[in-house]
Design a protein around this motif. Structure first.
Motif, PDB file in Angstrom:
ATOM      1  N   GLU A  82       0.813  -1.216   0.000  1.00  0.00           N
ATOM      2  CA  GLU A  82       0.000   0.000   0.000  1.00  0.00           C
ATOM      3  C   GLU A  82       0.848   1.268   0.000  1.00  0.00           C
ATOM      4  OE1 GLU A  82      -2.584  -0.480   3.312  1.00  0.00           O
ATOM      5  OE2 GLU A  82      -3.725  -2.101   2.396  1.00  0.00           O
ATOM      6  N   LEU A  83       2.137   1.168   0.344  1.00  0.00           N
ATOM      7  CA  LEU A  83       3.032   2.327   0.274  1.00  0.00           C
ATOM      8  C   LEU A  83       4.146   2.084  -0.738  1.00  0.00           C
ATOM      9  CD1 LEU A  83       3.570   3.725   3.899  1.00  0.00           C
ATOM     10  CD2 LEU A  83       2.479   4.822   1.967  1.00  0.00           C
ATOM     11  N   ALA A  84       3.849   1.299  -1.756  1.00  0.00           N
ATOM     12  CA  ALA A  84       4.876   0.907  -2.718  1.00  0.00           C
ATOM     13  C   ALA A  84       5.099   1.942  -3.807  1.00  0.00           C
ATOM     14  CB  ALA A  84       4.516  -0.427  -3.357  1.00  0.00           C
ATOM     15  N   ASP A  85       4.189   2.891  -3.961  1.00  0.00           N
ATOM     16  CA  ASP A  85       4.285   3.838  -5.069  1.00  0.00           C
ATOM     17  C   ASP A  85       5.133   5.035  -4.678  1.00  0.00           C
ATOM     18  OD1 ASP A  85       3.900   4.669  -7.616  1.00  0.00           O
ATOM     19  OD2 ASP A  85       1.703   4.678  -7.523  1.00  0.00           O
ATOM     20  N   ARG A  86       5.445   5.870  -5.668  1.00  0.00           N
ATOM     21  CA  ARG A  86       6.212   7.077  -5.433  1.00  0.00           C
ATOM     22  C   ARG A  86       5.440   8.291  -5.932  1.00  0.00           C
ATOM     23  NH1 ARG A  86      11.695   7.044  -5.274  1.00  0.00           N
ATOM     24  NH2 ARG A  86      11.386   9.275  -4.994  1.00  0.00           N
ATOM     25  N   PRO A  87       5.450   9.391  -5.189  1.00  0.00           N
ATOM     26  CA  PRO A  87       4.788  10.606  -5.677  1.00  0.00           C
ATOM     27  C   PRO A  87       5.591  11.220  -6.817  1.00  0.00           C
ATOM     28  CG  PRO A  87       5.970  11.074  -3.647  1.00  0.00           C
ATOM     29  CD  PRO A  87       6.070   9.593  -3.863  1.00  0.00           C
ATOM     30  N   PRO A  88       4.946  11.904  -7.733  1.00  0.00           N
ATOM     31  CA  PRO A  88       5.683  12.528  -8.840  1.00  0.00           C
ATOM     32  C   PRO A  88       6.541  13.685  -8.339  1.00  0.00           C
ATOM     33  CG  PRO A  88       3.379  13.199  -8.877  1.00  0.00           C
ATOM     34  CD  PRO A  88       3.491  12.144  -7.820  1.00  0.00           C
ATOM     35  N   ILE A  89       7.756  13.774  -8.861  1.00  0.00           N
ATOM     36  CA  ILE A  89       8.667  14.876  -8.556  1.00  0.00           C
ATOM     37  C   ILE A  89       8.936  15.602  -9.866  1.00  0.00           C
ATOM     38  CG2 ILE A  89      10.943  15.520  -7.670  1.00  0.00           C
ATOM     39  CD1 ILE A  89      10.876  12.965  -5.982  1.00  0.00           C
TER      40      ILE A  89
END
Length: 408
Positions: free
Chosen positions: A39-46
């Protein structure tokens, strides 16, 4: 960390229009990294990396592109000897070259940047199938550009660009780093094209670049390994695989100079276990508890990776709060490595943090210098965690905010 004293271990900050949840302290970070897993495997866009990599590469891609690039990279690195005896031999060979350089100074002061040459060359050996002479103009140019890019990524202007991309684009705050990145990419394309005529499908793979070329020669309907993405993958490996190890070695040298008693005890243990002239090997680690404790304490004390931004892939409950899907989350690793409930003297350089009463090495659950969790993390080589003077030893070690480390 100061805000957590007022608002608790889980709170929200506003980075421009983006609400971001911050987690501080060992318990909150542990729950996030070891609990939800996928559930926390993604990354926010930078913003800056979306411009640089355009959805390609290993660290800033997503979905099928990321999975394909990551699985390919892990498989190739393993085949090239990473984590095995073959890699140990390559590292010791490079150590010999570095030692010869240091001996050339005959005990006089040498530039700390020299300590970065060896780990950089090990990465280049994996990528291009050969090491570079330390005076090679390509080697010198590449390291110089990497250094400049890292400093620019930590500049206030780039942080403003990442928070307010429209304003940053209007003010052209991203242009200096993009120009330097283009120079790096030009060198990488030249090295890639130089290998292409010598690689045939089915030949033994001698480097990461060879594997990329072979992969691109097969059926690749989505162009996952066409030249733009191949260059993006190499760029990620170059940028993420050099600076962090170099910075750690430079900090280790500085700390040994500041703590001569620790330096002397490390040397005594090495002399006792290895004897004169024998280089260390992985199997010696069990017999070097104090040296291992010092290496771990260096990484804890310098807090090399302040945080690894994550993003929820589904509605997630953390610390009693419900985080909607797509919420950026910052597990503050610095707060774990300096947590007063986990370390006896968190603000001091103390190898005893990793030793028991009998002097045996002790693993610590709160030792999270490069994040943790079931899902392999994908930190990159920049982002909003950087500050000016990135990766450079300063008089006050805890003011440093270097780039994230090389992990998947």
């Amino acid at each position: 960390m100061e805000l957590s004293e007022r608002y608790g271990p889980v709170f929200t900050v506003h980075l421009g229009r983006q609400k971001t949840v911050v987690l501080t302290g060992f318990e909150a970070v542990k729950e996030a990294l070891a609990g939800p897993g996928q559930e926390l495997a993604d990354r926010p866009p930078i913003a800056i990396f979306q411009l640089i990599q355009r959805g390609g590469g290993i660290f800033f891609s997503s979905g099928a592109h990321w999975r394909a690039a990551r699985h390919f990279t892990v498989r190739v690195l393993h085949s090239l000897g990473v984590g095995r005896e073959l890699m140990t031999d390559k590292i010791l060979q490079e150590l010999k070259c570095l030692s010869e350089q240091l001996d050339g100074y005959e005990g006089q002061p040498f530039p700390l940047a020299l300590l970065g040459w060896a780990p950089s060359n090990i990465i280049f050996t994996l990528l291009f199938g050969r090491r570079f002479d330390y005076r090679d103009p390509v080697f010198v140019s590449l390291l110089g550009l990497i250094d400049e890019v890292m400093v620019l990524l930590g500049s206030p202007g780039l942080q403003l660009f990442n928070i307010y991309p429209w304003l940053g684009a209007l003010l052209q705050l991203h242009r200096p780093v993009l120009c330097k990145i283009e120079e790096v990419q030009a060198i990488l394309r030249t090295l890639l094209e130089a290998r292409r005529p010598h690689v045939r499908r089915g030949d033994p793979v001698r480097s990461y670049v060879d594997a990329l070329i072979q992969q691109g020669q097969g059926d690749d309907p989505e162009s996952l390994f066409a030249e733009p993405n191949a260059v993006a993958c190499i760029l990620d490996m170059v940028m993420a695989g050099t600076e962090t190890t170099s910075a750690t070695l430079q900090w280790a040298a500085l700390l040994m100079g500041q703590h001569l008693d620790v330096q002397g005890r490390v040397q005594e243990e090495l002399d006792c276990v290895l004897g004169p002239g024998r280089p260390p090997r992985p199997e010696d680690q069990q017999e070097l508890p104090y040296t291992s404790a010092v290496l771990h304490e260096v990484q804890r004390f310098i807090t090399l990776l302040p945080h690894v931004p994550r993003c929820t892939t589904a509605d997630t409950k953390l610390g009693g709060f419900l985080l909607p899907k797509g919420t950026p989350v910052i597990p503050l690793l610095t707060s774990v490595l300096l947590d007063e409930t986990q370390w006896q003297t968190p603000g001091q350089f103390n190898p005893g943090h990793f030793l028991d009463a009998d002097g045996h090495f002790v693993k610590r659950e709160a030792f999270l210098p490069f994040s943790a969790g079931l899902q392999p993390s994908r930190p990159g080589w920049g982002g909003t965690s950087l500050a000016p003077g990135v990766g450079r030893p300063q008089l006050c070690p805890l003011t440093l905010h270097p780039p994230p480390a090389f992990r998947f």
